[in-house]
Design a protein around this motif. Structure first.
Motif, mmCIF file in Angstrom:
data_model
loop_
_atom_site.group_PDB
_atom_site.id
_atom_site.type_symbol
_atom_site.label_atom_id
_atom_site.label_comp_id
_atom_site.label_asym_id
_atom_site.label_seq_id
_atom_site.Cartn_x
_atom_site.Cartn_y
_atom_site.Cartn_z
ATOM 1 N N SER A 82 32.170 45.482 25.574
ATOM 2 C CA SER A 82 33.390 45.286 26.375
ATOM 3 C C SER A 82 33.570 43.807 26.711
ATOM 4 N N LEU A 83 32.450 43.166 27.013
ATOM 5 C CA LEU A 83 32.511 41.742 27.344
ATOM 6 C C LEU A 83 32.944 40.921 26.134
ATOM 7 N N VAL A 84 32.449 41.276 24.952
ATOM 8 C CA VAL A 84 32.848 40.553 23.739
ATOM 9 C C VAL A 84 34.335 40.719 23.472
ATOM 10 N N ARG A 85 34.832 41.953 23.619
ATOM 11 C CA ARG A 85 36.266 42.187 23.389
ATOM 12 C C ARG A 85 37.108 41.342 24.355
ATOM 13 N N PHE A 86 36.655 41.249 25.586
ATOM 14 C CA PHE A 86 37.418 40.463 26.557
ATOM 15 C C PHE A 86 37.363 38.965 26.240
ATOM 16 N N VAL A 157 34.296 40.141 37.765
ATOM 17 C CA VAL A 157 34.739 38.776 38.078
ATOM 18 C C VAL A 157 35.721 38.276 37.031
ATOM 19 N N LEU A 158 35.416 38.536 35.759
ATOM 20 C CA LEU A 158 36.265 38.021 34.686
ATOM 21 C C LEU A 158 37.531 38.844 34.518
ATOM 22 N N GLY A 159 37.518 40.083 34.964
ATOM 23 C CA GLY A 159 38.706 40.915 34.813
ATOM 24 C C GLY A 159 38.777 41.523 33.440
ATOM 25 N N SER A 160 37.859 42.400 33.149
ATOM 26 C CA SER A 160 37.790 42.986 31.792
ATOM 27 C C SER A 160 38.940 43.921 31.487
ATOM 28 N N ASP A 161 39.801 44.203 32.482
ATOM 29 C CA ASP A 161 40.943 45.069 32.227
ATOM 30 C C ASP A 161 42.073 44.358 31.513
ATOM 31 N N GLY A 162 41.859 43.036 31.240
ATOM 32 C CA GLY A 162 42.861 42.279 30.497
ATOM 33 C C GLY A 162 44.011 41.765 31.315
ATOM 34 N N GLY A 164 43.950 39.215 33.230
ATOM 35 C CA GLY A 164 43.875 37.779 33.436
ATOM 36 C C GLY A 164 43.078 37.372 34.637
ATOM 37 N N GLY A 165 42.138 38.152 35.066
ATOM 38 C CA GLY A 165 41.292 37.761 36.176
ATOM 39 C C GLY A 165 41.069 38.915 37.109
ATOM 40 N N GLY A 166 39.835 39.046 37.579
ATOM 41 C CA GLY A 166 39.501 40.175 38.416
ATOM 42 C C GLY A 166 39.537 39.854 39.889
ATOM 43 N N GLY A 167 40.063 38.693 40.276
ATOM 44 C CA GLY A 167 40.105 38.337 41.684
ATOM 45 C C GLY A 167 38.775 37.793 42.152
ATOM 46 N N ILE A 168 38.720 37.416 43.413
ATOM 47 C CA ILE A 168 37.514 36.852 43.980
ATOM 48 C C ILE A 168 36.536 37.982 44.288
ATOM 49 N N GLU A 169 35.339 37.882 43.729
ATOM 50 C CA GLU A 169 34.319 38.908 43.890
ATOM 51 C C GLU A 169 33.159 38.319 44.679
ATOM 52 N N LEU A 170 32.934 38.855 45.883
ATOM 53 C CA LEU A 170 31.892 38.321 46.758
ATOM 54 C C LEU A 170 30.642 39.189 46.776
ATOM 55 N N HIS A 193 39.910 29.411 37.124
ATOM 56 C CA HIS A 193 40.138 29.359 35.677
ATOM 57 C C HIS A 193 41.167 30.379 35.217
ATOM 58 N N MET A 194 41.042 31.621 35.709
ATOM 59 C CA MET A 194 41.695 32.728 35.040
ATOM 60 C C MET A 194 42.605 33.570 35.929
ATOM 61 N N GLY A 195 42.551 33.378 37.238
ATOM 62 C CA GLY A 195 43.298 34.242 38.122
ATOM 63 C C GLY A 195 44.752 33.851 38.276
ATOM 64 N N PRO A 196 45.544 34.716 38.910
ATOM 65 C CA PRO A 196 46.935 34.358 39.249
ATOM 66 C C PRO A 196 46.933 33.254 40.305
#
Length: 632
Positions: A82-86, A157-162, A164-170, A193-196
């Motif tokens: 999944s990580l590679v696809r993303f 963190v990276l937002g693997s749902d496509g 463009g970013g998974g938001g801030i993950e604490l 890098h990747m978030g809105p």
């Protein structure tokens, strides 16, 4: 596209001309190994997971443990894929945590492979030698569960749902259990890098908060590649809040030479100067503070700012909404801003290498920002001017090139006018003038060009410095004004009483530092290196300067030392003065000769020379010349 990380950039050597010769003489350094593509980094643990699955299927002992091991490895393999696809589909990827997690997963899978292979059919002797227990599987299972937790955190963190970013993950991944700051930094940088845009602004503010806490956090942010995305966010000209957040974070990072150099290596100076010249006023205030921090802590950054001509937008902003008398006849009033603008347009013709997006005169945005500045509150304008003045101070400190650029952009007129202000703005302008005059003192060509006798800017600066000395009873302001006058000592004509009388009056000041700096400045008027030393010495004596100098001798430390230097120069240049004889200068120097012999050999020789001149004129005879003065 995979962005380079800040840690790699921080290892680049600083760009300095003095390194050119050494680089030419030394053998070429071997090129650093190229960093593998992120897909290659992830393909290795995927390949290991397949080997582990094969080894588990072939196992003949510990079958239940191997079955559980295979289940864990299958889970890891699925998450890795999944990580590679993303990563292959992401337009922008923050790969620093990906590489760290992939390396950890690979190590754990290698241990799993070795353990699974031990469970294949083996001879009795091999089984005795190679002891495997259920405890080994339990320990390895904990490591694989930790890897699964790392991958799950990474995907969130990276937002693997496509999207463009998974938001801030604490949340805290196992890989950062011993250092929670690391996971937070990764999460914030990934969001930038990747978030809105809202998430990017929030993440930049969080990085600023971490950087404000301590220097260790600052170092982690830089090493983990936080500088490039912050600089990219600083370019968001349509979002002032984003620019302010990025500039604030960079400002907190830029309190150390190595971290400032990391910003410079990422071409940060060009971005900063571009934003400084074309941004809303509240953004410019924060960017000016960033310039102050970088110039204060890194001399090489001052050189880069000089090359990018950061002085131009700073002087333009400092002179905004300001008018001064035009020294030329026929024009009663003229704006410094318009002068700087004309100067800027002339310079832009010789800067054709700059891209159009780096231009400060870009159409509607510049006009809109200018209109906004005109409508801003006075306190906001004052904050901007104060910040720009401090930036000019830091850039001019120890930099001849920046000092020249300030004078070339009519900055001296602007600084002189602003000495009528109060508070930090007045002090910052005064300190900038002090640095410029110090550069002029050290460089004769610059001194002659910028401080010509008939120069309206130079005359205005001197008038304002004298005004500060006479009217402002604040040592923190009088001292730099006195130093500035002293640095210009060689520019004044013979018997310059307009300057010397106020300086002499400062010798009586109750504040020790003020009196000492006045003595140091007067030394520069009467030392032998000054062509008009004799004329200046006579003017000082006629201004009743000898009695306060004699009082300085009763002090200690720097006050006494520079009182002696000044008195010696006066005696050497005007030894026949009756004022020196009446003040019993000869007796004072003879006593001082015995007390300073051990501590200051050079001063002892100067005192002996002064005693010789005084005796020659006042002792009624022909004293013997000191041995070091006898001509060979």
């Amino acid at each position: 596209m995979v962005l380079q990380t800040g840690a790699a950039s921080a290892e680049l050597p600083p760009r300095a001309p003095r390194m050119a010769a050494a680089a030419a003489a030394a053998p070429p350094a071997p090129a650093p190994p190229e960093e593998r593509r992120i897909e290659d980094e992830l393909s290795h643990p995927i390949m290991l997971s397949e080997r582990v699955r094969s080894a588990v299927d072939e196992a003949e002992s510990f079958k239940s443990e191997c079955s559980e091991l295979g289940r864990q490895v299958d889970r890891l393999s699925q998450m890795l894929r999944s990580l590679v696809r993303f990563t292959t589909s992401a337009q922008s990827l923050y790969d620093r945590p990906v590489r760290r997690v992939a390396a950890d997963v690979s190590r754990h899978l290698e241990r799993a492979l070795a353990l699974a292979r031990k469970c294949k059919h083996q001879s009795i002797l091999r089984r005795v030698v190679t002891i495997t227990s259920a405890a080994d599987f339990r320990k390895l299972g904990g490591l694989l569960d930790a890897s699964a937790g790392d991958l799950k955190w990474l995907l969130s963190v990276l937002g693997s749902d496509g999207k463009g970013g998974g938001g801030i993950e604490l949340s805290l991944p196992p890989i950062a259990s011993n250092d929670p700051i690391l996971s937070w930094v990764w999460s914030f940088i990934a969001s930038i890098h990747m978030g809105p845009l809202p998430d990017r602004i929030e993440a930049a503010n969080e990085l600023a908060s971490l950087a404000r806490d301590n220097d260790r956090n600052k170092t982690i942010i830089v090493e983990e590649g936080g500088v490039p995305p912050l600089l990219k966010l600083l370019k968001e000209t349509s979002a002032p809040d984003a620019q302010i957040a990025a500039a604030t974070a960079l400002h907190y990072l830029a309190n150390d030479q190595a971290r400032v150099q990391a910003i410079v290596n990422e071409l940060g100076v060009q971005t900063i100067v571009q934003v400084l010249g074309d941004a809303p006023m509240r953004v410019q205030i924060q960017v000016a503070s960033l310039v102050v921090s970088m110039a204060k802590h890194c001399p090489l950054a001052r050189e880069d700012f000089a090359r990018e001509n950061a002085i131009r937008p700073l002087v333009t902003l400092l002179s905004f909404d300001m008018f001064v008398d035009d020294p030329k006849a026929g024009k009663p009033m003229q704006s410094i801003h318009s002068i700087v603008q004309i100067n800027k347009e002339k310079e832009s013709k010789s800067l054709g290498k700059l891209n159009s997006h780096n231009s400060y005169s870009d159409g509607s945005r510049s006009g809109s920002h200018k209109k906004d500045r005109e409508n801003e509150k006075p306190e906001v304008k004052m904050r901007l001017k104060t910040g720009c003045a401090e930036a000019l101070w830091m850039l001019a400190r120890g930099s001849l090139l920046n000092s020249k650029k300030i004078t070339e952009t009519k900055g001296l007129l602007c600084l002189a006018k602003l000495l009528d202000e109060q508070g930090d703005l007045q002090r910052n302008c005064l300190m900038t003038i002090m640095e410029i005059t110090a550069a002029a003192e050290a460089n004769a060509d610059f001194r002659r060009a910028a401080f010509k006798t008939n120069s309206p800017a130079a005359k205005s600066v001197v008038d304002q410095l004298l005004k500060v000395m006479k009217e402002i009873d604040s040592p923190s302001l009088r001292v730099p004004a006195i130093k500035s006058i002293g640095s210009l000592a060689r520019t004044f004509p013979a018997r310059e009483t307009r300057v010397l009388v106020p300086l002499v009056s400062q010798l009586n000041h109750s504040h020790q530092e003020v009196a000492t700096e006045a003595a140091i400045s007067l030394e520069k008027f009467v030392c032998p290196d000054n062509f008009l030393c004799k004329e200046h010495a006579r003017a000082i004596i006629e201004s009743k300067g000898v009695p306060p100098v004699m009082i300085l001798l009763k002090g200690s430390g720097r006050m006494q030392l520079h009182g002696l230097y000044l008195l010696c120069y006066l005696a050497i240049s005007s030894g026949n003065s009756e004022a020196l004889e009446q003040a019993r200068v000869l007796t004072a120097l003879e006593g001082a000769d015995r007390s300073v012999a051990a501590q200051h050999p050079d001063l002892r020789e100067l005192i002996s020379d002064a005693i010789y001149h005084l005796k020659m004129f006042h002792a009624g005879g022909h004293p013997q010349k000191p041995s070091y003065l006898v001509e060979i």
